[in-house]
Scaffold this active site. Structure first.
Site, PDB file in Angstrom:
ATOM      1  CE1 TYR A   1     -10.045   2.065   6.664  1.00 48.94           C
ATOM      2  CE2 TYR A   1      -9.159   2.852   8.746  1.00 48.94           C
ATOM      3  CZ  TYR A   1      -9.043   2.699   7.380  1.00 48.94           C
ATOM      4  OH  TYR A   1      -7.932   3.173   6.730  1.00 48.94           O
ATOM      5  CE  LYS A   2      -8.048  -1.301   4.739  1.00 46.61           C
ATOM      6  NZ  LYS A   2      -8.603  -0.177   3.959  1.00 46.61           N
TER       7      LYS A   2
ATOM      8  NE  ARG B   1      -9.792  -2.445  -3.617  1.00 48.81           N
ATOM      9  CZ  ARG B   1      -9.326  -2.089  -2.423  1.00 48.81           C
ATOM     10  NH1 ARG B   1      -8.218  -2.630  -1.964  1.00 48.81           N
ATOM     11  NH2 ARG B   1      -9.965  -1.204  -1.675  1.00 48.81           N
TER      12      ARG B   1
ATOM     13  CG  PHE C   1      -2.011   1.004   1.175  1.00 55.76           C
ATOM     14  CD1 PHE C   1      -2.976   0.937   0.185  1.00 55.76           C
ATOM     15  CD2 PHE C   1      -2.087   2.030   2.100  1.00 55.76           C
ATOM     16  CE1 PHE C   1      -4.005   1.864   0.117  1.00 55.76           C
ATOM     17  CE2 PHE C   1      -3.104   2.966   2.041  1.00 55.76           C
ATOM     18  CZ  PHE C   1      -4.065   2.887   1.049  1.00 55.76           C
TER      19      PHE C   1
ATOM     20  CG  ASP D   1      -0.549  -2.885   6.599  1.00 55.98           C
ATOM     21  OD1 ASP D   1      -1.625  -3.261   7.110  1.00 55.98           O
ATOM     22  OD2 ASP D   1      -0.398  -1.744   6.110  1.00 55.98           O
TER      23      ASP D   1
END
Length: 427
Positions: A233-234, A387, A129, A208
């Site tokens: 939060y995912k 995605r 990322f 990560d």
């Protein structure tokens, strides 16, 4: 899983057999015409979070005021961390909920480089990322540009070859910092093997977990991982910008010194001593006062995951991503789509990327087509990835069917041509 046809009855049959189907009722789903496949960016709101937060605001903050800190709030970062530890294979005292993922990455990466002062190489990869890479670049700049950041390349734009990983890590490597599940392609590393390679060369290993926690089983202790960060939060459904977490293996906690010496990292925060003495446990990786309301919202969502269990969630995720890929092969490959994720389930996380030259306009058509068309919310990742996030707690097979059917209609009927390529601020 045997996929015999592209009829909707198969999707309905798979939903009827789903032992996790009841968990869908745990979430706020108020629009039957909307299919949400972006839980890998922002999870849905759990219904129980609403009452939980109302109590936190009205009773705990409203009535107890400052006294609520001694009623339990002060221990929330470690107590909530202990719950998350059960999802990632860590000891209860090895996870701390605190700050944002990037801040935690900065703290742990800086500590790791300072613990290996004679080694000047940091290894990551081109699929990491970008924020992680920016943080690493910033640390190198802060430390006088004496370190080199080496990025492992990808031959296919989807996976990272094992030999490329092995070739990048050597006796000069201080830190290997990788994302467990790649944010674009969903490629998933063999955590145990890569960690072993880092340790064989004397490097520290940092993962990560942002795109894997709550989506795939993780065993930090079993893999011997040194350090890790992740967001809530995912797949953890903790809410927009909810606090992140960090992991430091128990035996390393006193050895490493993180650079942000905030008062909550001190051994005795309320002694208000003028010289800093770090805490001896995971609390030494805190900084300032925790954002309690955001932090409280994470807890009921984590409880739901613990009830569902990661083994069952992973089994359903594999079935659903395979079903999505099957439909894409049958319907979308003839329309110019290619698969941007691994086909092998064992190296794929819980989202699937489909690639097409018109991905951005197709995404806009999916999201913005007016009723009576169904709306589908995936997300777009440059240059050409759509995605589709699979969140087994609330995603159904029928939703996957209807979403892929809608993609086919948008492309076959050229509906996407009604939309521009002007990119929104958030994609």
């Amino acid at each position: 899983m045997s996929l015999l046809n592209t009829e909707i009855n198969l999707a309905r049959k798979l939903d009827a057999q789903d032992e996790l189907a009841s968990f869908r009722d745990e979430f706020v789903i108020d629009d039957p015409n909307l299919i949400y496949l972006d839980g890998n960016s922002l999870g849905r709101l759990p219904k129980r979070t609403t009452d939980f937060m109302q109590n936190a605001i009205e009773q705990e903050w409203g009535k107890r005021l400052i006294r609520i800190w001694n009623d339990g709030w002060i221990n929330t970062p470690t107590e909530l961390g202990a719950k998350i530890a059960r999802l990632v294979g860590a000891h209860a005292d090895e996870i701390l909920v605190t700050e944002a993922t990037s801040i935690n990455l900065f703290k742990l990466s800086t500590a790791a480089l300072q613990a290996r002062p004679n080694r000047k190489k940091v290894v990551s990869d081109v699929q990491n990322f970008p924020s992680d890479l920016y943080i690493l670049q910033g640390i190198i700049d802060l430390l006088g540009n004496n370190h080199q950041l080496e990025l492992i390349s990808s031959a296919d734009g989807i996976t990272i070859a094992p030999e490329a990983i092995k070739g990048a890590i050597d006796e000069h490597t201080a830190l290997v910092s990788l994302t467990h599940v790649a944010f674009k392609s969903a490629f998933m590393y063999d955590m145990a093997r890569v960690t072993e390679l880092a340790h064989q060369s004397g490097a520290l290993m940092l993962w990560d977990l942002s795109h894997s926690v709550g989506a795939v089983p993780i065993d930090l202790n079993g893999c011997g991982v040194d350090l890790a960060v992740g967001c809530t939060y995912k797949y953890l459904n903790g809410g927009p910008g909810s606090p992140a977490f960090l992991y430091v293996r128990r035996d390393l906690q006193e050895q490493l010194n993180q650079p942000m010496w905030g008062w909550f990292a001190a051994e005795k925060p309320f002694a208000f001593e003028l010289n800093f003495t770090p805490a001896s446990d995971i609390s030494r990786y805190r900084v300032g006062t925790p954002p309690m309301l955001s932090m409280k919202a994470v807890e009921p969502a984590v409880d739901i995951l613990l009830e569902a269990t990661m083994a069952r969630l992973r089994a359903k995720s594999i079935k659903q991503t395979e079903y999505l890929i099957f439909l894409a092969d049958q319907w979308l490959a003839p329309l110019g789509f290619t698969l941007g994720s691994p086909r092998q389930a064992e190296i794929r996380g819980s989202h699937v990327s489909l690639r097409h030259p018109e991905s951005y306009r197709i995404s806009r058509a999916l999201i913005e087509s007016p009723p009576p068309a169904i709306q589908v919310i995936p997300d777009f990742r440059a240059p050409d990835n759509i995605r589709f996030g699979i969140t087994p707690l609330y995603t159904t097979f029928t939703e996957i069917y209807r979403a892929l059917e809608r993609v086919r209609i948008i492309v076959e009927d050229k509906i996407y041509e009604q939309y521009t390529n002007d990119h929104m601020d958030v994609t």
